[in-house]
Design a protein around this motif. Structure first.
Motif, PDB file in Angstrom:
ATOM      1  N   LYS A 272       0.806  -1.215   0.000  1.00  0.00           N
ATOM      2  CA  LYS A 272       0.000   0.000   0.000  1.00  0.00           C
ATOM      3  C   LYS A 272       0.846   1.275   0.000  1.00  0.00           C
ATOM      4  O   LYS A 272       0.320   2.371  -0.157  1.00  0.00           O
ATOM      5  CB  LYS A 272      -0.927  -0.001   1.214  1.00  0.00           C
ATOM      6  CG  LYS A 272      -1.928  -1.156   1.199  1.00  0.00           C
ATOM      7  CD  LYS A 272      -2.817  -1.136   2.430  1.00  0.00           C
ATOM      8  CE  LYS A 272      -3.799  -2.304   2.415  1.00  0.00           C
ATOM      9  NZ  LYS A 272      -4.647  -2.330   3.639  1.00  0.00           N
ATOM     10  N   GLY A 273       2.142   1.105   0.214  1.00  0.00           N
ATOM     11  CA  GLY A 273       3.041   2.245   0.205  1.00  0.00           C
ATOM     12  C   GLY A 273       4.434   1.809  -0.182  1.00  0.00           C
ATOM     13  O   GLY A 273       4.831   0.660   0.045  1.00  0.00           O
ATOM     14  N   VAL A 274       5.185   2.712  -0.796  1.00  0.00           N
ATOM     15  CA  VAL A 274       6.557   2.417  -1.196  1.00  0.00           C
ATOM     16  C   VAL A 274       7.460   3.572  -0.769  1.00  0.00           C
ATOM     17  O   VAL A 274       7.103   4.751  -0.922  1.00  0.00           O
ATOM     18  CB  VAL A 274       6.667   2.166  -2.716  1.00  0.00           C
ATOM     19  CG1 VAL A 274       6.200   3.370  -3.525  1.00  0.00           C
ATOM     20  CG2 VAL A 274       8.089   1.790  -3.103  1.00  0.00           C
ATOM     21  N   ILE A 275       8.585   3.224  -0.199  1.00  0.00           N
ATOM     22  CA  ILE A 275       9.606   4.216   0.170  1.00  0.00           C
ATOM     23  C   ILE A 275      10.846   3.907  -0.644  1.00  0.00           C
ATOM     24  O   ILE A 275      11.395   2.802  -0.562  1.00  0.00           O
ATOM     25  CB  ILE A 275       9.933   4.173   1.673  1.00  0.00           C
ATOM     26  CG1 ILE A 275       8.682   4.452   2.503  1.00  0.00           C
ATOM     27  CG2 ILE A 275      11.029   5.177   2.004  1.00  0.00           C
ATOM     28  CD1 ILE A 275       8.903   4.322   4.006  1.00  0.00           C
ATOM     29  N   VAL A 276      11.279   4.859  -1.449  1.00  0.00           N
ATOM     30  CA  VAL A 276      12.456   4.687  -2.291  1.00  0.00           C
ATOM     31  C   VAL A 276      13.642   5.387  -1.639  1.00  0.00           C
ATOM     32  O   VAL A 276      13.547   6.559  -1.256  1.00  0.00           O
ATOM     33  CB  VAL A 276      12.217   5.237  -3.707  1.00  0.00           C
ATOM     34  CG1 VAL A 276      13.479   5.103  -4.554  1.00  0.00           C
ATOM     35  CG2 VAL A 276      11.058   4.490  -4.378  1.00  0.00           C
ATOM     36  N   VAL A 277      14.738   4.663  -1.519  1.00  0.00           N
ATOM     37  CA  VAL A 277      15.952   5.168  -0.883  1.00  0.00           C
ATOM     38  C   VAL A 277      17.036   5.263  -1.961  1.00  0.00           C
ATOM     39  O   VAL A 277      17.542   4.229  -2.406  1.00  0.00           O
ATOM     40  CB  VAL A 277      16.429   4.234   0.244  1.00  0.00           C
ATOM     41  CG1 VAL A 277      17.581   4.870   1.013  1.00  0.00           C
ATOM     42  CG2 VAL A 277      15.283   3.861   1.168  1.00  0.00           C
ATOM     43  N   PRO A 278      17.426   6.456  -2.403  1.00  0.00           N
ATOM     44  CA  PRO A 278      18.424   6.589  -3.470  1.00  0.00           C
ATOM     45  C   PRO A 278      19.841   6.340  -2.956  1.00  0.00           C
ATOM     46  O   PRO A 278      20.701   7.219  -2.976  1.00  0.00           O
ATOM     47  CB  PRO A 278      18.223   8.023  -3.955  1.00  0.00           C
ATOM     48  CG  PRO A 278      17.703   8.751  -2.770  1.00  0.00           C
ATOM     49  CD  PRO A 278      16.878   7.761  -1.994  1.00  0.00           C
ATOM     50  N   ILE A 279      20.086   5.113  -2.538  1.00  0.00           N
ATOM     51  CA  ILE A 279      21.331   4.749  -1.872  1.00  0.00           C
ATOM     52  C   ILE A 279      22.539   4.884  -2.801  1.00  0.00           C
ATOM     53  O   ILE A 279      23.676   4.999  -2.333  1.00  0.00           O
ATOM     54  CB  ILE A 279      21.224   3.301  -1.330  1.00  0.00           C
ATOM     55  CG1 ILE A 279      22.325   2.987  -0.303  1.00  0.00           C
ATOM     56  CG2 ILE A 279      21.249   2.292  -2.467  1.00  0.00           C
ATOM     57  CD1 ILE A 279      22.144   3.644   1.027  1.00  0.00           C
ATOM     58  N   GLY A 280      22.313   4.886  -4.101  1.00  0.00           N
ATOM     59  CA  GLY A 280      23.422   4.955  -5.043  1.00  0.00           C
ATOM     60  C   GLY A 280      23.921   6.352  -5.339  1.00  0.00           C
ATOM     61  O   GLY A 280      24.871   6.506  -6.109  1.00  0.00           O
ATOM     62  N   PHE A 281      23.323   7.381  -4.741  1.00  0.00           N
ATOM     63  CA  PHE A 281      23.635   8.766  -5.090  1.00  0.00           C
ATOM     64  C   PHE A 281      24.014   9.551  -3.840  1.00  0.00           C
ATOM     65  O   PHE A 281      23.459   9.316  -2.766  1.00  0.00           O
ATOM     66  CB  PHE A 281      22.429   9.424  -5.762  1.00  0.00           C
ATOM     67  CG  PHE A 281      21.910   8.650  -6.944  1.00  0.00           C
ATOM     68  CD1 PHE A 281      22.392   8.889  -8.217  1.00  0.00           C
ATOM     69  CD2 PHE A 281      20.935   7.662  -6.785  1.00  0.00           C
ATOM     70  CE1 PHE A 281      21.924   8.176  -9.314  1.00  0.00           C
ATOM     71  CE2 PHE A 281      20.459   6.935  -7.861  1.00  0.00           C
ATOM     72  CZ  PHE A 281      20.957   7.191  -9.140  1.00  0.00           C
ATOM     73  N   VAL A 282      24.915  10.503  -4.000  1.00  0.00           N
ATOM     74  CA  VAL A 282      25.303  11.324  -2.847  1.00  0.00           C
ATOM     75  C   VAL A 282      24.554  12.644  -2.804  1.00  0.00           C
ATOM     76  O   VAL A 282      24.610  13.351  -1.787  1.00  0.00           O
ATOM     77  CB  VAL A 282      26.832  11.586  -2.815  1.00  0.00           C
ATOM     78  CG1 VAL A 282      27.607  10.278  -2.798  1.00  0.00           C
ATOM     79  CG2 VAL A 282      27.284  12.467  -3.964  1.00  0.00           C
ATOM     80  N   SER A 283      23.856  13.002  -3.895  1.00  0.00           N
ATOM     81  CA  SER A 283      23.099  14.259  -3.887  1.00  0.00           C
ATOM     82  C   SER A 283      21.902  14.134  -4.818  1.00  0.00           C
ATOM     83  O   SER A 283      21.790  13.180  -5.592  1.00  0.00           O
ATOM     84  CB  SER A 283      23.983  15.444  -4.315  1.00  0.00           C
ATOM     85  OG  SER A 283      24.412  15.297  -5.652  1.00  0.00           O
ATOM     86  N   ASP A 284      21.017  15.121  -4.760  1.00  0.00           N
ATOM     87  CA  ASP A 284      19.754  15.074  -5.506  1.00  0.00           C
ATOM     88  C   ASP A 284      19.929  15.624  -6.918  1.00  0.00           C
ATOM     89  O   ASP A 284      19.381  16.675  -7.266  1.00  0.00           O
ATOM     90  CB  ASP A 284      18.686  15.899  -4.781  1.00  0.00           C
ATOM     91  CG  ASP A 284      18.200  15.253  -3.511  1.00  0.00           C
ATOM     92  OD1 ASP A 284      18.807  14.255  -3.088  1.00  0.00           O
ATOM     93  OD2 ASP A 284      17.231  15.764  -2.930  1.00  0.00           O
ATOM     94  N   HIS A 285      20.676  14.918  -7.775  1.00  0.00           N
ATOM     95  CA  HIS A 285      20.801  15.417  -9.139  1.00  0.00           C
ATOM     96  C   HIS A 285      19.675  14.888 -10.011  1.00  0.00           C
ATOM     97  O   HIS A 285      18.671  14.376  -9.498  1.00  0.00           O
ATOM     98  CB  HIS A 285      22.195  15.159  -9.714  1.00  0.00           C
ATOM     99  CG  HIS A 285      22.741  13.792  -9.490  1.00  0.00           C
ATOM    100  ND1 HIS A 285      22.387  12.712 -10.249  1.00  0.00           N
ATOM    101  CD2 HIS A 285      23.639  13.333  -8.582  1.00  0.00           C
ATOM    102  CE1 HIS A 285      23.048  11.647  -9.852  1.00  0.00           C
ATOM    103  NE2 HIS A 285      23.802  11.997  -8.826  1.00  0.00           N
TER     104      HIS A 285
END
Length: 365
Positions: A272-285
């Motif tokens: 019912k919900g998804v949390i995405v963790v951008p573990i491969g990136f050091v900043s929000d590009h």
């Protein structure tokens, strides 16, 4: 080795609409990426005004490093150079030499092992030395991989715990939430050959196709989840590693599953919900802002899933202090910190580590 300067080493990005296509052509040169794919990606940048946020984020990180490092006893100048946009490596290398520096330590905005995330930077810097005639006159070494360093993991774990709390406060049970750790996909062949050749059997047992690249991401995700479970005081549901931002030829296998496919699968399984963790990136590009905050969120919305995206380390104080730790390892023989059994990673890359599958070039240490 005594280092007399630090180089913040990064990917680069366009800073105006007129720079978008030349930038994308530099990034994909020799990779057989179809023109229509470049045009598709160019629209992602143009939707953001033709400006990638990565350069401004690196300016902020550079300022944070310059402010914090003297407090840690690191009193050497810090420069910044990019692979694919101004300031280009050759220009910065020349400037460092003219400023009197001879031994430089490069910290790269890539925490993991792969050709494009490590060895290619070494090749680029070696090429810059050759282009400027500084081979043998200026030495550049690279900081080790830091995928499981506490300073990199801490801001991510803190926010993941907060996002789980928020989703539960919205009425979802913990078992209703699917957690996905996302990173940039790479060709399967690049994944399989990532990391030192002597450890490839070890990595293959962890992930048959992803090599050290996938193994390091899985390790980073696992230690993050361990920290979050301690913070929340409970065992959390299963999590998964997913991939995004594929850009290569359709005929070449890349690491999967794609984040959007994974979201659809989660919905089919009753999430019912998804949390995405951008573990491969050091900043929000762009790959984070467009591919996750727009496309992945749109997929979740279409499947009526609640969606949240965890922060990247960015300029979090813990991360900046962690970079200082990594520098001090080399400047002053500081203690090496690592949270997983895979680390701490070696200071030096083996000669056969993360080979360039297109060609072999001289590399720096």
């Amino acid at each position: 080795m005594t280092y007399d300067a630090i180089l913040l080493t990064s990917f680069g990005g366009p800073e105006g609409p007129e720079e978008v296509m030349p930038y994308l052509e530099r990034v994909t040169a020799g990779r057989g990426v179809p023109r229509e794919r470049l045009e598709e990606v160019s629209h992602h940048y143009l939707a953001l005004g033709g400006v990638s946020p990565i350069n401004e984020q690196n300016r902020a990180l550079l300022a944070a490093m310059r402010e914090h490092f003297p407090k840690r006893g690191i009193d050497v100048p810090i420069y910044w150079g990019n692979r694919n946009s101004h300031p280009f490596f050759a220009d910065v290398v020349k400037q460092m030499y003219e400023d009197g520096h001879r031994n430089v330590l490069a910290w790269v905005t890539s925490a993991y092992s792969s050709y494009s995330g490590c060895r290619q930077y070494r090749e680029n810097l070696a090429g810059a030395l050759e282009e400027t005639g500084l081979v043998g006159k200026l030495n550049i070494d690279k900081v080790r991989h830091y995928f499981d360093h506490p300073g990199f993991i801490a801001p991510i774990a803190d926010d993941l715990a907060d996002q789980i709390r928020k989703m539960r406060e919205s009425g979802l049970g913990t078992s209703d939430i699917k957690i996905m750790f996302a990173t940039h996909s790479i060709p399967t062949a690049m994944g399989t050959t990532s990391g030192p050749e002597s450890r490839r059997e070890e990595f293959a047992k962890i992930d048959a196709e992803g090599g050290a690249y996938a193994a390091q991401h899985l390790a980073a995700a696992e230690v993050t989840m361990n920290i979050v479970e301690l913070k929340l005081g409970e065992t959390l549901p299963d999590w998964s590693l997913v991939y995004q931002s594929r850009s290569g030829s359709p005929s070449v296998p890349w690491l999967e599953p794609d984040v959007n496919d994974a979201i659809n699968d989660a919905a089919d399984a009753g999430a019912k919900g998804v949390i995405v963790v951008p573990i491969g990136f050091v900043s929000d590009h762009v790959e984070v802002i467009w591919d996750l905050d727009n496309e992945a969120k749109e997929t979740a919305d279409e499947r009526e899933l609640k969606f949240a995206r965890v922060v990247t380390s960015g300029v979090a104080p813990e991360f900046v202090d962690g970079i200082a730790d990594l520098v001090l390892e080399r400047l002053a023989g500081g203690e090496k910190a690592a949270l997983s059994a895979l680390g701490p990673w070696s200071d030096k890359c083996a000669m056969n580590c993360c080979p360039n599958l297109r060609r072999e070039l001289p590399v720096i240490g």
